[in-house]
Motif scaffolding. Structure first.
Motif, short mmCIF file in Angstrom:
data_model
loop_
_atom_site.label_atom_id
_atom_site.label_comp_id
_atom_site.label_asym_id
_atom_site.label_seq_id
_atom_site.Cartn_x
_atom_site.Cartn_y
_atom_site.Cartn_z
N GLU A 17 0.90 -1.18 -0.03
CA GLU A 17 0.05 0.08 -0.01
C GLU A 17 0.82 1.20 -0.01
O GLU A 17 1.96 1.28 0.32
CB GLU A 17 -0.84 -0.12 1.14
CG GLU A 17 -0.22 -0.01 2.38
CD GLU A 17 -1.24 -0.02 3.75
OE1 GLU A 17 -0.91 0.32 4.64
OE2 GLU A 17 -2.33 -0.76 3.35
N LEU A 18 0.33 2.27 -0.49
CA LEU A 18 1.18 3.46 -0.88
C LEU A 18 1.30 4.13 0.53
O LEU A 18 0.72 4.21 1.44
CB LEU A 18 0.38 4.55 -1.56
CG LEU A 18 0.47 4.12 -3.31
CD1 LEU A 18 -0.46 5.18 -3.88
CD2 LEU A 18 1.96 4.18 -3.71
N GLU A 19 2.45 4.73 0.93
CA GLU A 19 2.62 5.43 2.05
C GLU A 19 2.03 6.77 1.87
O GLU A 19 1.50 7.20 0.92
CB GLU A 19 4.18 5.71 2.16
CG GLU A 19 5.13 4.53 2.43
CD GLU A 19 4.85 3.98 4.10
OE1 GLU A 19 3.96 4.29 4.67
OE2 GLU A 19 5.74 3.08 4.18
N GLN A 20 2.03 7.38 3.06
CA GLN A 20 1.40 8.96 2.84
C GLN A 20 1.80 9.90 2.10
O GLN A 20 1.15 10.66 1.43
CB GLN A 20 1.56 9.70 4.36
CG GLN A 20 0.61 8.81 5.55
CD GLN A 20 0.48 9.45 6.60
OE1 GLN A 20 1.56 10.24 7.14
NE2 GLN A 20 -0.32 8.95 7.59
N ASP A 21 3.16 9.70 1.53
CA ASP A 21 4.01 10.86 0.57
C ASP A 21 3.21 10.25 -0.86
O ASP A 21 3.60 11.04 -1.65
CB ASP A 21 5.31 10.58 0.57
CG ASP A 21 5.81 9.27 0.47
OD1 ASP A 21 5.20 8.37 0.07
OD2 ASP A 21 6.93 8.91 0.72
N SER A 24 6.13 5.92 -2.25
CA SER A 24 6.75 4.87 -1.82
C SER A 24 5.62 3.77 -1.53
O SER A 24 4.62 4.25 -0.89
CB SER A 24 7.85 4.99 -0.59
OG SER A 24 7.07 5.86 0.32
N THR A 25 6.17 2.45 -1.42
CA THR A 25 5.08 1.58 -1.32
C THR A 25 5.50 0.72 -0.07
O THR A 25 6.97 0.36 -0.22
CB THR A 25 4.90 0.49 -2.32
OG1 THR A 25 4.38 1.28 -3.58
CG2 THR A 25 4.04 -0.64 -2.03
N ARG A 26 4.59 0.35 0.88
CA ARG A 26 4.91 -0.40 2.07
C ARG A 26 4.56 -1.74 1.94
O ARG A 26 3.30 -1.86 1.54
CB ARG A 26 4.28 0.48 3.28
CG ARG A 26 4.59 -0.40 4.48
CD ARG A 26 4.17 0.46 5.66
NE ARG A 26 2.36 0.51 5.73
CZ ARG A 26 1.69 -0.48 6.41
NH1 ARG A 26 2.37 -1.56 6.93
NH2 ARG A 26 0.66 -0.32 6.26
#
Length: 253
Positions: A17-21, A24-26
């Motif tokens: 899932e996408l990070e808040q920015d 980047s992907t987590r």
């Protein structure tokens, strides 16, 4: 991934899932099974699968969900495993979706056994409403003894679970009634076909009423559970290669 190119037909599904920015992907979870394992289950195992989850021992925590079969020699046969963030209805539903898709089989034609994990009962109700779903009797007893302790009731519960005919099941339940009405009522709320052998179908050709094969699998991979995810998956793959090689050599001899 390398495993998918060296063992075509294997299934590796990664969810992120996408990070808040937003850039980047987590990593969230991964499902893993090998083509050779799928083939082995379909061609050499009973249509019987145990489901279980165990804790990972890394600093990031998480759970390892597993599906384990039973081969023709009554040994456990690992089918698929997944690293997920937590054990709940949503992660079990995701795992079962991936498993059924990888197997390419009708899940309702398979007999399943579990410890009634969190959320798993709802998943079966919605995803596999017609499948035979057994409850591990050892797990049932662990919950039963909290309110109804004593060796007599323990013996009678196992006697009822081991009966192969309705009349002997009723006799065992009547014995429980004479000892404790409350204990009888507690057990009577459970569908008998999910924990007593007299109610099991013959489709799976398997009489197991406890999920020991999953316990054996969790013990088999114990040294992998404290490793980072990539090394965990690679350790499991290597353990399987050694196990299957030893089984093959034993068969030849």
């Amino acid at each position: 991934m390398l495993v998918m190119s060296t063992n075509p037909g294997s299934v590796v599904r990664i969810k992120g899932e996408l990070e808040q920015d937003g850039k980047s992907t987590r990593f969230v979870r991964v499902f893993y099974t090998l083509k050779a394992v799928i083939k082995g289950f379909k061609e050499g195992c009973r249509p019987f699968i145990g489901l279980d989850g165990c804790f990972l021992k890394t600093e990031y925590k998480g759970q390892l969900l597993s599906a384990v079969g039973r081969d023709a020699n009554n040994s456990f046969f690992p089918i698929a495993w997944a690293v997920v963030e937590i054990e709940n209805k949503e992660t079990w539903n995701w795992f079962m979706d991936q498993l059924l898709d990888a197997l390419g089989m009708d899940g309702n034609a398979i007999t399943w056994i579990s410890d009634r994990q969190k959320g798993l009962l709802d998943v079966f109700h919605n995803l596999l409403p017609n499948a035979e779903h057994r409850f591990c009797v050892r797990h049932i007893y662990d919950n039963f003894k909290k309110k109804h302790p004593g060796s007599k009731l323990k013996y009678l519960l196992w006697e009822a679970s081991e009966t192969y005919t309705l009349i002997y099941f009723e006799k065992a339940m009547n014995k429980i009634m004479k000892v404790s009405k409350e204990a009888y009522e507690w057990l009577d709320k459970l569908p008998a076909g999910q924990w007593s052998k007299h109610g099991f179908s013959t489709n799976s050709k398997c009489e197991l009423s406890s999920n020991n094969m999953c316990e054996s699998w969790n013990k088999h991979i114990l040294k992998a559970r404290d490793k980072p995810i990539i090394f965990l998956l690679e350790t499991i793959r290597r353990l399987l290669m050694v196990r299957f090689h030893e089984k093959r050599e034993n068969g030849r001899s």
